[in-house]
Write a protein that holds these residues in place. Structure first.
Motif, PDB file in Angstrom:
ATOM      1  N   THR A  70       0.817  -1.212   0.000  1.00 38.82           N
ATOM      2  CA  THR A  70       0.000   0.000   0.000  1.00 38.82           C
ATOM      3  C   THR A  70       0.855   1.267   0.000  1.00 38.82           C
ATOM      4  O   THR A  70       0.313   2.367  -0.029  1.00 38.82           O
ATOM      5  CB  THR A  70      -1.004   0.035   1.180  1.00 38.82           C
ATOM      6  OG1 THR A  70      -0.303  -0.088   2.410  1.00 38.82           O
ATOM      7  CG2 THR A  70      -2.044  -1.059   1.040  1.00 38.82           C
ATOM      8  N   GLY A  71       2.169   1.103  -0.001  1.00 47.42           N
ATOM      9  CA  GLY A  71       3.043   2.275  -0.079  1.00 47.42           C
ATOM     10  C   GLY A  71       2.731   3.203  -1.241  1.00 47.42           C
ATOM     11  O   GLY A  71       2.685   4.421  -1.062  1.00 47.42           O
ATOM     12  N   PRO A  72       2.489   2.672  -2.451  1.00 47.03           N
ATOM     13  CA  PRO A  72       2.214   3.564  -3.573  1.00 47.03           C
ATOM     14  C   PRO A  72       0.940   4.402  -3.432  1.00 47.03           C
ATOM     15  O   PRO A  72       0.817   5.436  -4.081  1.00 47.03           O
ATOM     16  CB  PRO A  72       2.103   2.611  -4.772  1.00 47.03           C
ATOM     17  CG  PRO A  72       2.978   1.463  -4.385  1.00 47.03           C
ATOM     18  CD  PRO A  72       2.745   1.298  -2.900  1.00 47.03           C
ATOM     19  N   ILE A  73      -0.005   3.984  -2.603  1.00 45.93           N
ATOM     20  CA  ILE A  73      -1.208   4.801  -2.452  1.00 45.93           C
ATOM     21  C   ILE A  73      -1.105   5.777  -1.287  1.00 45.93           C
ATOM     22  O   ILE A  73      -1.963   6.637  -1.118  1.00 45.93           O
ATOM     23  CB  ILE A  73      -2.490   3.938  -2.331  1.00 45.93           C
ATOM     24  CG1 ILE A  73      -2.527   3.153  -1.029  1.00 45.93           C
ATOM     25  CG2 ILE A  73      -2.643   3.032  -3.524  1.00 45.93           C
ATOM     26  CD1 ILE A  73      -3.847   2.435  -0.803  1.00 45.93           C
ATOM     27  N   LEU A  74      -0.043   5.673  -0.503  1.00 41.08           N
ATOM     28  CA  LEU A  74       0.104   6.531   0.670  1.00 41.08           C
ATOM     29  C   LEU A  74       0.121   8.023   0.335  1.00 41.08           C
ATOM     30  O   LEU A  74      -0.638   8.787   0.939  1.00 41.08           O
ATOM     31  CB  LEU A  74       1.340   6.125   1.478  1.00 41.08           C
ATOM     32  CG  LEU A  74       1.637   6.910   2.749  1.00 41.08           C
ATOM     33  CD1 LEU A  74       0.469   6.895   3.717  1.00 41.08           C
ATOM     34  CD2 LEU A  74       2.878   6.354   3.421  1.00 41.08           C
ATOM     35  N   PRO A  75       0.928   8.496  -0.593  1.00 44.92           N
ATOM     36  CA  PRO A  75       0.966   9.951  -0.838  1.00 44.92           C
ATOM     37  C   PRO A  75      -0.383  10.539  -1.256  1.00 44.92           C
ATOM     38  O   PRO A  75      -0.804  11.572  -0.730  1.00 44.92           O
ATOM     39  CB  PRO A  75       2.009  10.104  -1.950  1.00 44.92           C
ATOM     40  CG  PRO A  75       2.858   8.886  -1.844  1.00 44.92           C
ATOM     41  CD  PRO A  75       1.928   7.786  -1.403  1.00 44.92           C
ATOM     42  N   GLY A  76      -1.064   9.866  -2.167  1.00 36.42           N
ATOM     43  CA  GLY A  76      -2.351  10.387  -2.635  1.00 36.42           C
ATOM     44  C   GLY A  76      -3.426  10.326  -1.567  1.00 36.42           C
ATOM     45  O   GLY A  76      -4.198  11.279  -1.389  1.00 36.42           O
ATOM     46  N   ALA A  77      -3.487   9.210  -0.831  1.00 37.28           N
ATOM     47  CA  ALA A  77      -4.466   9.089   0.244  1.00 37.28           C
ATOM     48  C   ALA A  77      -4.175  10.115   1.334  1.00 37.28           C
ATOM     49  O   ALA A  77      -5.098  10.704   1.909  1.00 37.28           O
ATOM     50  CB  ALA A  77      -4.469   7.673   0.806  1.00 37.28           C
ATOM     51  N   ALA A  78      -2.904  10.354   1.615  1.00 39.90           N
ATOM     52  CA  ALA A  78      -2.526  11.351   2.624  1.00 39.90           C
ATOM     53  C   ALA A  78      -3.000  12.744   2.221  1.00 39.90           C
ATOM     54  O   ALA A  78      -3.495  13.501   3.062  1.00 39.90           O
ATOM     55  CB  ALA A  78      -1.017  11.330   2.838  1.00 39.90           C
TER      56      ALA A  78
END
Length: 140
Positions: A70-78
């Motif tokens: 789930t690292g790749p979705i972290l920046p956008g979700a943040a």
């Protein structure tokens, strides 16, 4: 106290956060472990929106924690959650150019231990235990 939103890895579920949630809540923090069980291909944006849809409205500026895939979705979700902090907990750190599958295809040994390439842990429980928990206490 802080609010935490916890995103599990790609082959796991929100139950994997039970011990951390208990430890954080015993210290007065609030936790939301979202469920990102994949039921087919979803884009990074769809996964980010799935995270946001599971966070109660009273949670503002959470600490957002990503594990594994789930690292790749972290920046956008943040960004969508106005997160105060982003935490990559043994998570893939995206290059900002490609999605997870694209990164794996183009640079597999940068994403995974070479020993794991070509293995499918989702179809073999013994292999899954080794792949996911090789560095954990076996009793746990």
């Amino acid at each position: 106290m802080a609010d935490f939103v916890l995103m599990h890895g790609t082959t796991q579920g929100p139950e994997g956060w039970c011990r951390l949630t208990a430890a954080l809540e015993s210290r007065g923090h609030r936790c939301v472990a979202v469920d990102l069980a994949l039921t087919g291909d979803r884009s990074i944006r769809e996964l980010e929106e799935a995270v946001v849809s599971q966070v109660p409205s009273e949670i503002e500026t959470p600490v957002l924690v990503a594990h594994s895939g789930t690292g790749p979705i972290l920046p956008g979700a943040a960004t969508l959650l106005n997160a105060s902090h982003q935490v990559w907990l043994a998570a893939i750190v995206p290059d900002g150019q490609r999605g997870l599958l694209e990164e794996i295809r183009s640079a597999p040994t940068e994403v995974f231990n070479p020993e794991w390439l070509g293995k499918v842990p989702t179809s073999d429980p013994v292999l899954a235990a080794y792949f996911l928990f090789h560095d954990c206490n076996l009793e746990t």
